[in-house]
Design an enzyme around this catalytic site. Sequence first.
Site, PDB file in Angstrom:
ATOM      1  CE1 TYR A 155      -4.191   1.362  -0.288  1.00 20.90           C
ATOM      2  CE2 TYR A 155      -3.684   2.571   1.722  1.00 20.90           C
ATOM      3  CZ  TYR A 155      -4.497   2.343   0.625  1.00 20.90           C
ATOM      4  OH  TYR A 155      -5.627   3.110   0.459  1.00 20.90           O
ATOM      5  CE  LYS A 162      -7.183   6.159   0.687  1.00 21.79           C
ATOM      6  NZ  LYS A 162      -8.148   7.018  -0.032  1.00 21.79           N
TER       7      LYS A 162
HETATM    8  P1  NAD Z   1     -12.611   3.655  -7.982  1.00 25.87           P
HETATM    9  O1  NAD Z   1     -11.468   3.459  -8.903  1.00 25.87           O
HETATM   10  O2  NAD Z   1     -13.941   3.250  -8.430  1.00 25.87           O
HETATM   11  O3  NAD Z   1     -12.674   5.166  -7.474  1.00 25.87           O
HETATM   12  C1  NAD Z   1     -11.539   6.009  -7.411  1.00 25.87           C
HETATM   13  C2  NAD Z   1     -11.950   7.272  -8.118  1.00 25.87           C
HETATM   14  O4  NAD Z   1     -10.958   8.292  -7.986  1.00 25.87           O
HETATM   15  C3  NAD Z   1     -12.141   7.041  -9.616  1.00 25.87           C
HETATM   16  O5  NAD Z   1     -13.442   7.435  -9.980  1.00 25.87           O
HETATM   17  C4  NAD Z   1     -11.106   7.944 -10.239  1.00 25.87           C
HETATM   18  O6  NAD Z   1     -11.471   8.456 -11.489  1.00 25.87           O
HETATM   19  C5  NAD Z   1     -11.044   9.029  -9.181  1.00 25.87           C
HETATM   20  N1  NAD Z   1      -9.909   9.921  -9.322  1.00 25.87           N
HETATM   21  C6  NAD Z   1      -8.590   9.640  -9.335  1.00 25.87           C
HETATM   22  N2  NAD Z   1      -7.888  10.767  -9.531  1.00 25.87           N
HETATM   23  C7  NAD Z   1      -8.787  11.777  -9.642  1.00 25.87           C
HETATM   24  C8  NAD Z   1      -8.699  13.170  -9.872  1.00 25.87           C
HETATM   25  N3  NAD Z   1      -7.520  13.786 -10.044  1.00 25.87           N
HETATM   26  N4  NAD Z   1      -9.841  13.900  -9.917  1.00 25.87           N
HETATM   27  C9  NAD Z   1     -11.031  13.310  -9.782  1.00 25.87           C
HETATM   28  N5  NAD Z   1     -11.201  11.996  -9.569  1.00 25.87           N
HETATM   29  C10 NAD Z   1     -10.078  11.249  -9.511  1.00 25.87           C
HETATM   30  O7  NAD Z   1     -12.189   2.844  -6.660  1.00 25.87           O
HETATM   31  P2  NAD Z   1     -12.819   2.874  -5.188  1.00 25.87           P
HETATM   32  O8  NAD Z   1     -12.223   1.691  -4.529  1.00 25.87           O
HETATM   33  O9  NAD Z   1     -14.281   3.050  -5.231  1.00 25.87           O
HETATM   34  O10 NAD Z   1     -12.117   4.144  -4.547  1.00 25.87           O
HETATM   35  C11 NAD Z   1     -12.830   5.196  -3.946  1.00 25.87           C
HETATM   36  C12 NAD Z   1     -12.155   5.629  -2.665  1.00 25.87           C
HETATM   37  O11 NAD Z   1     -12.258   4.572  -1.719  1.00 25.87           O
HETATM   38  C13 NAD Z   1     -10.660   5.921  -2.806  1.00 25.87           C
HETATM   39  O12 NAD Z   1     -10.320   7.007  -1.971  1.00 25.87           O
HETATM   40  C14 NAD Z   1     -10.030   4.660  -2.275  1.00 25.87           C
HETATM   41  O13 NAD Z   1      -8.700   4.856  -1.801  1.00 25.87           O
HETATM   42  C15 NAD Z   1     -10.992   4.360  -1.148  1.00 25.87           C
HETATM   43  N6  NAD Z   1     -10.924   3.008  -0.588  1.00 25.87           N
HETATM   44  C16 NAD Z   1     -11.022   1.917  -1.402  1.00 25.87           C
HETATM   45  C17 NAD Z   1     -10.927   0.654  -0.845  1.00 25.87           C
HETATM   46  C18 NAD Z   1     -10.981  -0.581  -1.715  1.00 25.87           C
HETATM   47  O14 NAD Z   1     -10.540  -1.644  -1.265  1.00 25.87           O
HETATM   48  N7  NAD Z   1     -11.516  -0.504  -2.912  1.00 25.87           N
HETATM   49  C19 NAD Z   1     -10.775   0.492   0.536  1.00 25.87           C
HETATM   50  C20 NAD Z   1     -10.694   1.626   1.341  1.00 25.87           C
HETATM   51  C21 NAD Z   1     -10.769   2.888   0.766  1.00 25.87           C
END
Ligand code: NAD
Length: 260
Positions: A155, A162
């Site tokens: 990570y 984060k």
């Molecule tokens: P996802 O890929 O569907 O969403 C991530 C989003 O960030 C995408 O829509 C992407 O286009 C957007 N993004 C990246 N750079 C950007 C920018 N400059 N401007 C605007 N948008 C931008 O994946 P997800 O897992 O739904 O991620 C959403 C959030 O949840 C993130 O912060 C991720 O770190 C967090 N998260 C995910 C998990 C997991 O296991 N999937 C766990 C904990 C937290």
Amino acid sequence: MGLMKGKRGIIFGVANDRSIAWSIAEVCKREGAEIGITYLGEAMAKRVVPLGEKLGAAFTLSCDATDDAEIQAVIDASAEIWDGIDFIVHSVAYAKKEELKGKFYDTSKEGFQLAMTASVYTLISICRIAEPRLTDGAGILTMSYLGAERVMPHYNVMGVAKAALEASVRYLAVDMGQRGIRVNGISAGPIRTLAAAGISDFKEILNWNRDNAPMRRNISQQEVGESSLLFLSDMGSGVTGEIMHVDAGYHVVGMRAVDE
Ligand code: NAD
């Protein structure tokens, strides 16, 4: 039902129907909210614009949240249809794939800056730019992960980002608290999404969590969506600066007692 009735909000970060942002949008819509969604760049329009139509979104706009002018354009678009914004979801993160493997100390300066800008500073910008349009008592929610608190394999720079994001939630809570505006985060367990696909050996993380979480399973996007209601509706009117784990309890586990 109807927990979000009369509320109007913007959800940043829909990439596809597996995005956490999408599940939050669906749940908020079901509960009566009016929603605008954003996606990153025209390449994603093909997938996200139809989702916006399916949802009955008030608007579906491209927004690179690292560009203040693009955030401003989204806020301005909302001002044409709404006299205020009641909630915002920041579900945005990015790190280069090569930074999500190997040793953390090999993180490049450029990769570090990129991850921090895209994953942390975007929340700060959104809060600052949206603030004049936010209604008293509005809810802002971001998405974090346990890698902020503990070392998780591969990570790396995202864990550090984060940690900065969670600290930013607390500072923003102070900046915005006087009008009752709340800033909170959900620390979600691992979920298969586009963003997660960039993390090396993500399947191992999923399996480990499933086997060791108190509830002996992983969580779904939908569960994050349901939990978001606490922070976005009036149910959480007294809660700010908080990071809530939605991870089937995985964060409480040190070494699990053998019970089979
Ligand atoms: P996802 O890929 O569907 O969403 C991530 C989003 O960030 C995408 O829509 C992407 O286009 C957007 N993004 C990246 N750079 C950007 C920018 N400059 N401007 C605007 N948008 C931008 O994946 P997800 O897992 O739904 O991620 C959403 C959030 O949840 C993130 O912060 C991720 O770190 C967090 N998260 C995910 C998990 C997991 O296991 N999937 C766990 C904990 C937290």
